[in-house]
Design a protein around this motif. Structure first.
Motif, mmCIF file in Angstrom:
data_model
loop_
_atom_site.group_PDB
_atom_site.id
_atom_site.type_symbol
_atom_site.label_atom_id
_atom_site.label_comp_id
_atom_site.label_asym_id
_atom_site.label_seq_id
_atom_site.Cartn_x
_atom_site.Cartn_y
_atom_site.Cartn_z
ATOM 1 N N TYR A 15 0.832 -1.197 0.000
ATOM 2 C CA TYR A 15 0.000 0.000 0.000
ATOM 3 C C TYR A 15 0.865 1.244 0.000
ATOM 4 O O TYR A 15 2.063 1.202 0.307
ATOM 5 N N ARG A 16 0.244 2.346 -0.337
ATOM 6 C CA ARG A 16 0.875 3.654 -0.229
ATOM 7 C C ARG A 16 0.192 4.440 0.866
ATOM 8 O O ARG A 16 -1.024 4.309 1.074
ATOM 9 N N GLU A 17 0.975 5.253 1.540
ATOM 10 C CA GLU A 17 0.454 6.011 2.674
ATOM 11 C C GLU A 17 0.798 7.486 2.508
ATOM 12 O O GLU A 17 1.920 7.838 2.146
ATOM 13 N N TYR A 18 -0.190 8.325 2.774
ATOM 14 C CA TYR A 18 -0.038 9.771 2.670
ATOM 15 C C TYR A 18 -0.491 10.405 3.981
ATOM 16 O O TYR A 18 -1.458 9.947 4.591
ATOM 17 N N GLY A 19 0.202 11.468 4.381
ATOM 18 C CA GLY A 19 -0.237 12.216 5.545
ATOM 19 C C GLY A 19 0.354 11.718 6.844
ATOM 20 O O GLY A 19 1.142 10.760 6.875
ATOM 21 N N PRO A 20 -0.017 12.334 7.956
ATOM 22 C CA PRO A 20 0.554 11.988 9.263
ATOM 23 C C PRO A 20 0.106 10.616 9.736
ATOM 24 O O PRO A 20 -1.049 10.210 9.511
ATOM 25 N N ALA A 43 -5.081 11.670 -3.059
ATOM 26 C CA ALA A 43 -4.671 11.375 -1.690
ATOM 27 C C ALA A 43 -3.944 12.533 -1.011
ATOM 28 O O ALA A 43 -4.222 12.821 0.161
ATOM 29 N N PRO A 44 -3.017 13.235 -1.672
ATOM 30 C CA PRO A 44 -2.347 14.347 -0.993
ATOM 31 C C PRO A 44 -3.295 15.472 -0.583
ATOM 32 O O PRO A 44 -3.074 16.123 0.449
ATOM 33 N N ILE A 45 -4.339 15.697 -1.357
ATOM 34 C CA ILE A 45 -5.308 16.727 -0.992
ATOM 35 C C ILE A 45 -6.006 16.352 0.319
ATOM 36 O O ILE A 45 -6.177 17.185 1.220
ATOM 37 N N ILE A 46 -6.392 15.103 0.422
ATOM 38 C CA ILE A 46 -7.061 14.633 1.637
ATOM 39 C C ILE A 46 -6.092 14.646 2.814
ATOM 40 O O ILE A 46 -6.447 15.027 3.936
ATOM 41 N N ALA A 47 -4.846 14.242 2.561
ATOM 42 C CA ALA A 47 -3.837 14.227 3.620
ATOM 43 C C ALA A 47 -3.579 15.620 4.181
ATOM 44 O O ALA A 47 -3.326 15.781 5.386
ATOM 45 N N GLN A 48 -3.653 16.630 3.332
ATOM 46 C CA GLN A 48 -3.449 17.998 3.797
ATOM 47 C C GLN A 48 -4.505 18.432 4.797
ATOM 48 O O GLN A 48 -4.295 19.376 5.567
ATOM 49 N N GLY A 50 -5.392 16.583 7.224
ATOM 50 C CA GLY A 50 -5.115 15.859 8.453
ATOM 51 C C GLY A 50 -5.374 14.369 8.411
ATOM 52 O O GLY A 50 -5.312 13.697 9.443
ATOM 53 N N ALA A 51 -5.612 13.837 7.222
ATOM 54 C CA ALA A 51 -5.916 12.415 7.114
ATOM 55 C C ALA A 51 -4.663 11.567 6.963
ATOM 56 O O ALA A 51 -3.649 12.015 6.415
ATOM 57 N N ARG A 52 -4.744 10.360 7.436
ATOM 58 C CA ARG A 52 -3.787 9.313 7.105
ATOM 59 C C ARG A 52 -4.433 8.493 5.987
ATOM 60 O O ARG A 52 -5.340 7.700 6.237
ATOM 61 N N VAL A 53 -4.010 8.727 4.774
ATOM 62 C CA VAL A 53 -4.645 8.113 3.616
ATOM 63 C C VAL A 53 -3.873 6.853 3.224
ATOM 64 O O VAL A 53 -2.660 6.909 2.966
ATOM 65 N N LEU A 54 -4.574 5.737 3.153
ATOM 66 C CA LEU A 54 -3.977 4.449 2.829
ATOM 67 C C LEU A 54 -4.612 3.936 1.546
ATOM 68 O O LEU A 54 -5.841 3.860 1.434
ATOM 69 N N VAL A 55 -3.764 3.581 0.582
ATOM 70 C CA VAL A 55 -4.249 3.128 -0.725
ATOM 71 C C VAL A 55 -3.597 1.781 -1.039
ATOM 72 O O VAL A 55 -2.453 1.722 -1.501
ATOM 73 N N PRO A 56 -4.286 0.680 -0.774
ATOM 74 C CA PRO A 56 -3.691 -0.641 -1.024
ATOM 75 C C PRO A 56 -3.865 -1.117 -2.461
ATOM 76 O O PRO A 56 -4.842 -0.780 -3.134
ATOM 77 N N TRP A 57 -2.890 -1.895 -2.924
ATOM 78 C CA TRP A 57 -3.060 -2.653 -4.162
ATOM 79 C C TRP A 57 -3.963 -3.845 -3.851
ATOM 80 O O TRP A 57 -3.728 -4.589 -2.893
ATOM 81 N N LEU A 58 -4.980 -4.059 -4.641
ATOM 82 C CA LEU A 58 -5.861 -5.199 -4.443
ATOM 83 C C LEU A 58 -5.140 -6.519 -4.703
ATOM 84 O O LEU A 58 -4.069 -6.546 -5.319
ATOM 85 N N ARG A 59 -5.724 -7.604 -4.255
ATOM 86 C CA ARG A 59 -5.176 -8.929 -4.554
ATOM 87 C C ARG A 59 -5.040 -9.098 -6.067
ATOM 88 O O ARG A 59 -5.936 -8.735 -6.848
ATOM 89 N N GLY A 60 -3.872 -9.586 -6.493
ATOM 90 C CA GLY A 60 -3.618 -9.762 -7.913
ATOM 91 C C GLY A 60 -3.035 -8.551 -8.616
ATOM 92 O O GLY A 60 -2.823 -8.601 -9.831
ATOM 93 N N LEU A 289 -13.827 14.913 2.066
ATOM 94 C CA LEU A 289 -13.772 15.912 3.132
ATOM 95 C C LEU A 289 -15.174 16.355 3.550
ATOM 96 O O LEU A 289 -15.441 16.558 4.744
ATOM 97 N N ASP A 290 -16.074 16.466 2.586
ATOM 98 C CA ASP A 290 -17.455 16.821 2.925
ATOM 99 C C ASP A 290 -18.114 15.724 3.751
ATOM 100 O O ASP A 290 -18.857 16.005 4.708
ATOM 101 N N LEU A 291 -17.860 14.480 3.396
ATOM 102 C CA LEU A 291 -18.450 13.374 4.132
ATOM 103 C C LEU A 291 -17.913 13.315 5.554
ATOM 104 O O LEU A 291 -18.656 12.999 6.498
ATOM 105 N N ARG A 292 -16.641 13.606 5.725
ATOM 106 C CA ARG A 292 -16.086 13.603 7.082
ATOM 107 C C ARG A 292 -16.816 14.617 7.956
ATOM 108 O O ARG A 292 -17.094 14.338 9.124
#
Length: 297
Positions: A15-20, A43-48, A50-60, A289-292
């Motif tokens: 996975y990739r991780e963005y933010g604190p 992801a960087p927009i969301i991380a700015q 204050g989010a810890r954004v995690l983006v995993p590669w799916l199986r396969g 961000l609106d949903l949060r």
């Protein structure tokens, strides 16, 4: 950005991780045939914020690997949902805002429906994305059937061989057809195309498109989960659903509203196709961000 990895019972999930690292958890899933680069700008927009954004590669896909040769290379929806929940458990994440589109959105919908206590809110490309396998043989309109040509091809061995021989070619074809207004360049495509070289990609994809039509058996490990999904459970977490008005494979999901039993808002991105976060990164990030804010009350 260097990929990280976490081990679950079935997978080593990259996975990739963005933010604190102590930010509010946000997990975003990609679809077929895409990868984590769908969120490179989002992801960087969301991380700015204050989010810890995690983006995993799916199986396969990409660096994600099955831990054992004996594990069925299943692409069924229950497996995708189980992978997302296991990913959260492995990282010690009790609750997260989850989102995605296509396969990744399906995983997010499944966890939201079956484990709402783990979900702060859901951003879902293509709305209610849990497959109704019992009704999968009911025909659709001619334009809808035409858009599903690739699924029918994958139902036979000619389709398996075709995908094996030209993974990137099929992906490029689908990108072009599903997002007719998205002028992606060669570098953008190449960044994702490497993820299709995963040794399990073809097996997972073929199983996915056969299982959803009840043409093959699923992994017995997920049989109970599939039974729960067969009931088409409602989603009871706050949700923003998104469609692109130029989606070449999905004709729209306005009729899905009855499946949501909490705050629900549907947005339509103009001139956007199927790969919503990569085509409209700022708008997708804003939906998160609106949903949060909604979920925070």
């Amino acid at each position: 950005m260097q990929a990280k990895s976490v081990t679950t019972a079935v997978l080593d999930i990259a996975y990739r991780e963005y933010g604190p690292s102590d930010g509010w958890p946000c997990i975003l899933g990609h679809g077929f045939p895409y990868d984590v680069h769908a969120y490179t700008e989002t992801a960087p927009i969301i991380a700015q914020a204050g989010a810890r954004v995690l983006v995993p590669w799916l199986r396969g896909y990409g660096p994600t690997r099955f831990r054992f040769p004996s594990t069925l290379r299943s692409g069924e929806q229950a497996a995708l949902g189980a992978d997302l929940l296991a990913f959260m458990d492995a990282l010690g994440i009790e609750r997260a805002l989850v989102g995605g589109y296509d396969w990744g959105g399906r995983a997010a919908c499944i966890v939201s429906a079956l484990h709402p206590e783990r979900v702060v809110g859901l951003v879902s490309g293509n709305s209610y994305n849990i497959q109704n396998i019992a009704r999968s043989m009911e025909p659709a309109s001619p334009p809808e059937e035409a858009a599903l040509w690739y699924q029918y091809l994958f139902h036979n061995e000619r389709g398996r061989r075709a995908l094996e021989r030209n993974r990137a070619g099929f992906a490029r074809q689908l990108w072009t057809m599903w997002s007719p207004t998205w002028a992606f360049d060669e570098a953008t495509f190449a960044r994702s195309a490497g993820s299709f070289d995963n040794p399990d990609f073809v097996d997972v994809v073929i199983h996915s498109y056969r299982h959803r039509y009840a043409l093959v058996e699923g992994d017995p490990a997920y049989a109970g989960l599939e039974q729960r999904l067969a009931a088409q459970p409602p989603i009871r977490v706050p949700t923003i659903a998104i469609d692109g008005d130029s989606d070449g494979v999905n004709p729209g999901t306005a009729h899905h509203i009855s499946k949501f039993e909490n705050f629900f808002e549907r947005r339509v991105f103009p001139d956007a196709g199927h790969n919503l976060p990569q085509e409209r990164p700022a708008e997708w990030a804003q939906a998160v961000l609106d949903l949060r804010k909604v979920a925070a009350g």
